[in-house]
Design a protein around this motif. Structure first.
Motif, mmCIF file in Angstrom:
data_model
loop_
_atom_site.group_PDB
_atom_site.id
_atom_site.type_symbol
_atom_site.label_atom_id
_atom_site.label_comp_id
_atom_site.label_asym_id
_atom_site.label_seq_id
_atom_site.Cartn_x
_atom_site.Cartn_y
_atom_site.Cartn_z
ATOM 1 N N GLU A 59 0.816 -1.221 0.000
ATOM 2 C CA GLU A 59 0.000 0.000 0.000
ATOM 3 C C GLU A 59 0.845 1.264 0.000
ATOM 4 O OE1 GLU A 59 -3.498 2.130 2.713
ATOM 5 O OE2 GLU A 59 -2.913 0.039 3.072
ATOM 6 N N ASP A 60 1.903 1.301 0.797
ATOM 7 C CA ASP A 60 2.733 2.505 0.858
ATOM 8 C C ASP A 60 3.397 2.772 -0.493
ATOM 9 O OD1 ASP A 60 2.078 2.866 3.478
ATOM 10 O OD2 ASP A 60 3.912 1.961 4.272
ATOM 11 N N LEU A 61 3.858 1.711 -1.140
ATOM 12 C CA LEU A 61 4.475 1.864 -2.454
ATOM 13 C C LEU A 61 3.461 2.376 -3.469
ATOM 14 C CD1 LEU A 61 6.984 -0.469 -4.206
ATOM 15 C CD2 LEU A 61 4.894 0.172 -5.403
ATOM 16 N N LEU A 62 2.248 1.830 -3.460
ATOM 17 C CA LEU A 62 1.229 2.265 -4.410
ATOM 18 C C LEU A 62 0.953 3.757 -4.282
ATOM 19 C CD1 LEU A 62 -1.375 -0.654 -4.134
ATOM 20 C CD2 LEU A 62 0.385 -0.320 -5.878
ATOM 21 N N LEU A 118 14.506 0.116 -5.989
ATOM 22 C CA LEU A 118 14.195 1.319 -5.226
ATOM 23 C C LEU A 118 15.460 2.121 -4.906
ATOM 24 C CD1 LEU A 118 11.515 -0.204 -2.828
ATOM 25 C CD2 LEU A 118 11.086 1.459 -4.649
ATOM 26 N N ILE A 119 16.539 1.432 -4.558
ATOM 27 C CA ILE A 119 17.798 2.136 -4.292
ATOM 28 C C ILE A 119 18.293 2.836 -5.552
ATOM 29 C CG2 ILE A 119 20.226 1.898 -3.643
ATOM 30 C CD1 ILE A 119 19.395 -0.511 -1.910
ATOM 31 N N TYR A 161 11.932 6.882 -2.426
ATOM 32 C CA TYR A 161 12.515 5.636 -2.919
ATOM 33 C C TYR A 161 13.370 4.963 -1.844
ATOM 34 C CZ TYR A 161 11.398 5.627 -7.956
ATOM 35 O OH TYR A 161 10.775 5.533 -9.170
ATOM 36 N N LEU A 162 14.236 5.738 -1.215
ATOM 37 C CA LEU A 162 15.144 5.161 -0.229
ATOM 38 C C LEU A 162 14.381 4.696 1.008
ATOM 39 C CD1 LEU A 162 18.144 4.653 -0.338
ATOM 40 C CD2 LEU A 162 18.511 6.743 0.970
ATOM 41 N N GLY A 163 13.367 5.458 1.415
ATOM 42 C CA GLY A 163 12.556 5.052 2.559
ATOM 43 C C GLY A 163 11.833 3.739 2.304
ATOM 44 N N LEU A 164 11.288 3.568 1.111
ATOM 45 C CA LEU A 164 10.615 2.316 0.768
ATOM 46 C C LEU A 164 11.603 1.159 0.715
ATOM 47 C CD1 LEU A 164 8.189 3.580 -2.029
ATOM 48 C CD2 LEU A 164 7.529 2.753 0.247
ATOM 49 N N ALA A 169 13.073 -3.971 2.909
ATOM 50 C CA ALA A 169 14.219 -4.877 3.045
ATOM 51 C C ALA A 169 14.090 -5.764 4.280
ATOM 52 C CB ALA A 169 15.516 -4.083 3.097
ATOM 53 N N GLY A 170 13.550 -5.207 5.354
ATOM 54 C CA GLY A 170 13.405 -5.980 6.582
ATOM 55 C C GLY A 170 14.724 -6.220 7.302
#
Length: 218
Positions: A59-62, A118-119, A161-164, A169-170
């Motif tokens: 959801e956050d990515l969307l 994302l990175i 991008y970096l936050g996602l 990554a976990g």
């Protein structure tokens, strides 16, 4: 976050500044710079849309990619309008080695692949922001104002991008971020036979190719 703080974070995130040789060639070839800038905005929107389609359960990515895609398409429209006002014909150019080489580093396995994409997206946005800031003081008032207006959004895209990447990554991914930063640094500082918005150090004797782009020969 203030614009000054955004630029400070961007500069700290990148391992090298844009070489002055690139800035000099960009200022001499602003038509080609704007054409490739338009292409970059379109590709950035496409990347965001691809992530939207591939990761329906995040959801956050969307939410963030939907916003990013809209902004990148708006920027594309703005660049094309500036080009039209200056009598610059929009056309496709061959892709630079920059994004392709970063994509070559992406691992092809589930979450690791997403994290790397994302990175890489973060690094591309950071470099775009840094180059807008490098160019703006040397441009005419209209283009300078436009490039300054992009700084905050490009900085936010980098942060998103970096936050996602860190979120999904976990685990700690700072070593992986640093590894890709080193690849990005090498692409920016190494000689490049073709001028693009994200190309490396231009070699000498540049001139226009048949497609209107700038090719440089050693």
């Amino acid at each position: 976050m203030s614009l000054k703080a955004v630029l400070s974070e961007i500069n700290e995130s990148l391992l090298c500044p844009t070489p002055q040789a690139w800035v000099d060639v960009a200022l001499e070839n602003q038509d080609s710079m704007l054409i490739d800038h338009a292409n970059c905005e379109k590709k950035a929107a496409s990347t965001a849309m691809t992530l939207l389609y591939r990761h329906l359960n995040r959801e956050d990515l969307l939410k963030k990619m939907s916003q990013l895609a809209r902004e990148e398409l708006l920027h594309f429209e703005q660049v094309v309008t500036i080009m039209k006002d200056r009598g610059i014909q929009y056309k496709n150019l061959t892709s630079s080695r920059y994004a392709g080489r970063l994509r070559d580093c992406v691992r092809k396995d589930g979450v690791e692949e997403l994290v790397d994409v994302l990175i890489c997206g973060a690094l591309i946005e950071a470099r775009s922001c840094e180059r807008f800031a490098c160019l703006a003081p040397h441009l005419d008032p209209v283009l300078a104002k436009f490039y300054k207006s992009l700084l905050r959004s490009e900085g936010r895209h980098y942060q998103d991008y970096l936050g996602l990447a860190r979120q999904y990554a976990g685990k700690d991914i700072e070593d992986r971020i640093d590894e890709l930063r080193r690849v990005e640094k090498d692409l920016i500082e190494s000689p490049d036979s073709e001028f693009r918005f994200h190309s490396g150090v231009p070699t000498l004797n540049h001139g226009a190719d048949n497609d209107g782009s700038i090719s440089v020969a050693s």
